[in-house]
Write a protein that holds these residues in place. Structure first.
Motif, PDB file in Angstrom:
ATOM      1  N   UNK A 110      20.048  32.344  27.007  1.00  0.00           N
ATOM      2  CA  UNK A 110      19.187  31.704  26.840  1.00  0.00           C
ATOM      3  C   UNK A 110      17.556  32.027  27.363  1.00  0.00           C
ATOM      4  N   UNK A 133       3.030  30.551  29.473  1.00  0.00           N
ATOM      5  CA  UNK A 133       2.807  29.700  27.778  1.00  0.00           C
ATOM      6  C   UNK A 133       1.438  29.843  27.064  1.00  0.00           C
ATOM      7  N   UNK A 134       0.312  29.070  28.168  1.00  0.00           N
ATOM      8  CA  UNK A 134      -1.118  28.785  27.021  1.00  0.00           C
ATOM      9  C   UNK A 134      -1.690  30.192  26.666  1.00  0.00           C
ATOM     10  N   UNK A 188       4.082  32.526  22.496  1.00  0.00           N
ATOM     11  CA  UNK A 188       5.559  32.735  22.104  1.00  0.00           C
ATOM     12  C   UNK A 188       6.293  32.765  22.692  1.00  0.00           C
ATOM     13  N   UNK A 189       6.941  32.852  23.773  1.00  0.00           N
ATOM     14  CA  UNK A 189       8.470  33.338  24.465  1.00  0.00           C
ATOM     15  C   UNK A 189       9.153  34.057  23.340  1.00  0.00           C
ATOM     16  N   UNK A 190       9.851  35.655  24.000  1.00  0.00           N
ATOM     17  CA  UNK A 190      11.496  35.709  22.899  1.00  0.00           C
ATOM     18  C   UNK A 190      12.649  34.752  22.704  1.00  0.00           C
ATOM     19  N   UNK A 191      12.635  35.449  21.472  1.00  0.00           N
ATOM     20  CA  UNK A 191      13.982  34.256  21.571  1.00  0.00           C
ATOM     21  C   UNK A 191      15.314  35.101  21.997  1.00  0.00           C
ATOM     22  N   UNK A 192      16.471  34.215  22.387  1.00  0.00           N
ATOM     23  CA  UNK A 192      17.535  34.009  23.373  1.00  0.00           C
ATOM     24  C   UNK A 192      18.007  34.180  22.512  1.00  0.00           C
ATOM     25  N   UNK A 203      16.304  31.588  30.568  1.00  0.00           N
ATOM     26  CA  UNK A 203      16.089  30.261  30.816  1.00  0.00           C
ATOM     27  C   UNK A 203      15.308  30.637  32.696  1.00  0.00           C
ATOM     28  N   UNK A 213      12.185  32.283  31.561  1.00  0.00           N
ATOM     29  CA  UNK A 213      11.822  31.482  30.756  1.00  0.00           C
ATOM     30  C   UNK A 213      10.060  30.489  31.764  1.00  0.00           C
ATOM     31  N   UNK A 214      11.204  30.195  32.424  1.00  0.00           N
ATOM     32  CA  UNK A 214      11.713  29.116  33.800  1.00  0.00           C
ATOM     33  C   UNK A 214       9.771  29.931  34.310  1.00  0.00           C
ATOM     34  N   UNK A 215      10.384  31.169  34.747  1.00  0.00           N
ATOM     35  CA  UNK A 215       8.942  32.161  35.349  1.00  0.00           C
ATOM     36  C   UNK A 215       8.010  32.208  34.783  1.00  0.00           C
ATOM     37  N   UNK A 216       8.248  32.243  33.972  1.00  0.00           N
ATOM     38  CA  UNK A 216       7.257  32.416  32.595  1.00  0.00           C
ATOM     39  C   UNK A 216       5.978  31.184  31.654  1.00  0.00           C
ATOM     40  N   UNK A 217       6.901  29.985  32.193  1.00  0.00           N
ATOM     41  CA  UNK A 217       5.784  28.845  32.035  1.00  0.00           C
ATOM     42  C   UNK A 217       5.370  28.917  34.245  1.00  0.00           C
TER      43      UNK A 217
END
Lengths: 319, 319
Positions: free
Chosen positions: B122, B136-137, B141-145, B124, B127-131
């Protein structure tokens, strides 16, 4: 040929539309205000006579204003499980049917809740940063985490997602309680009448309920203090169920142990103060974002739009 | 008073010793070569006559050399579940009893395996690094898991940890198979005779077996290729069970989907090439590092040292 396909107003658009645009477009003719230079309200007025169905994401509020511009609208299909963005009262009044994703996303959302919980308890993301920064060689031992088994977990909202979370955490040896609109007749887990009572008897809260007027800011400073300073909150539901200002304040004062947040009050804006805290794990509203759930929601949406236009029963009709 | 306490040689020392040093030191007198300026072999020679028991971590090899210097040694208590650091053959020959952590760490290790698996599937940590990077702003969209439920998971080694992993993943709807030294009589999951066969029929491998001569580099390029380019490997056992060079090579060539690694071949050294890959999640040999397991292992070690000195039965005796 596109002229022969039924018109569907596209609002958002939902992420699944982007993934399956070609397939969707073979079956329906989508009206796309987002791609038009005309302002939304004007765009809707221009197409008011031909819009019977709309396909929307949770990011676009379907207000009474919008519903008034579209007198022919009879069906709204939302790609989300949550329906707090739609004025359901106005839909009922106008005879507009609404269908949502039903339980399609429940397992993915529950998996993400468990993943975020293990991450916070066992410091996975933070430990990953520790290794990548080369600190393992330099500092040696990394701080201890906390064991999942035996923890008292309060599920906030025991619907489809909450039940899937409970089933999973049960296999880890957690001790489950829950609060929900009503006590569930066939559920063995103890029921708490209020969120305050649930927080007081829990070490962990997993937020799985819908955002409604009743649940807005339901988790505030009082609830967080009742959970206690080692408490953990996981939110994969909707950001505004938690008072984000209270949460940040408690995190900064060490009045809560950690949080795993997939959702925020003002997405995609996330308070930057969260970024510095190692006991905060964040994902970008991603709990249901899997290839598998997108395939399932694509099939549901096509099926429901077909059903609407052929006047056969809808799946997961909520209004 | 310390002179009246039984001597115990401390090798490592184990992390749990640091957490419970005061309590340990009230019950035993620890000989600490690590705190001495005398070289290890000299230190051991000096105390050879008085060392009947040793308490060690997995990081210190107990070789036949060391055993030869300590002719009075009769009991080795290791704080680990793994015993690959101890020359068991030599221990047997010399009548040295060995006890390990038994199943004390199994649940924590299994929890971490599931946490790493959800993280990789997923995204995680990524995605945490991405945020946190504010993307995000910026990017939306973030890639699907990928969904956990329905995945074919191969458990490598169905001992105490492997069984706990299987129990947990079962609740997520995974389809479990396993390989192990022997087919287990009372296990319902399908058994594969070889790792190659297990990899070929699985989408995910979770490595839970002991490191032995037979399992060293058991997961190599051939096994990874059999798993396939979307395959995922989780290792919470021992680093050298995987050929790390092969793994890195396959990751760099896109011949494997992702990995979650708690252990490495040359800890605490981790190949820096892993750091750049978003589909690699790493923790610093931390799968069993919880406050709860440390309390349990402290109690086990004290109980076993007491038992040894009073000649009563040991818990989790392996030799």
């Amino acid at each position: 040929m596109a002229d022969e396909l039924p018109n569907v107003l596209l609002l958002g658009p939902p992420s699944v539309f982007k993934s399956y645009e070609r397939q969707f477009s073979e079956k329906f003719h989508f009206l796309k205000p987002k791609e038009s230079s005309i302002p939304l309200h004007q765009f809707l007025s221009n197409h008011a006579g031909s819009v019977k169905a709309a396909f929307c994401s949770a990011s676009v509020p379907i207000t009474s204003d919008i519903l008034q511009i579209l007198p022919e609208l009879r069906f709204i299909m939302t790609s989300s499980a949550g329906i707090n963005h739609i004025d359901l009262h106005e839909c009922r009044k106008r005879g507009v049917k609404v269908a949502n994703a039903g339980p399609i996303f429940s397992e993915d959302a529950a998996d993400m809740a468990v993943g975020l919980l293990i991450d916070v308890l066992r410091k996975v993301s933070a430990a990953n940063r520790f290794v990548k920064a080369g600190l393992w060689q330099q500092n040696g031992v990394y701080p201890l985490g906390l064991k999942l088994g035996g923890k008292r977990v309060g599920i906030v909202g025991l619907g489809s997602i909450g039940s899937d979370v409970a089933k999973r955490l049960n296999s880890f040896g957690c001790i489950i309680s829950y609060t929900s609109r009503n006590k569930k007749a066939h559920v063995k887990f103890p029921f708490c009448l209020t969120i305050q009572e649930l927080a007081a008897k829990s070490e962990i809260l997993v937020v799985c309920c819908a955002l409604t007027d009743q649940t807005h800011h339901m988790i505030d400073k009082n609830v967080i203090l009742a959970l206690g300073k080692n408490g953990i909150i996981i939110n994969i539901a909707r950001g505004a169920i938690i008072n984000e200002k209270d949460l940040l304040d408690c995190l900064q004062k060490g009045e809560i142990g950690g949080v795993g947040l997939d959702v925020f009050e003002h997405e995609p804006d996330v308070p930057e103060q969260f970024f510095e805290l190692d006991n905060v794990v964040m994902t970008p509203h991603h709990a249901v974002m899997t290839e598998e759930s997108f395939r399932n929601i694509y099939e549901l949406v096509v099926g429901n739009l077909d059903a609407f236009f052929s006047n056969t029963p809808l799946m997961y009709e909520v209004v």
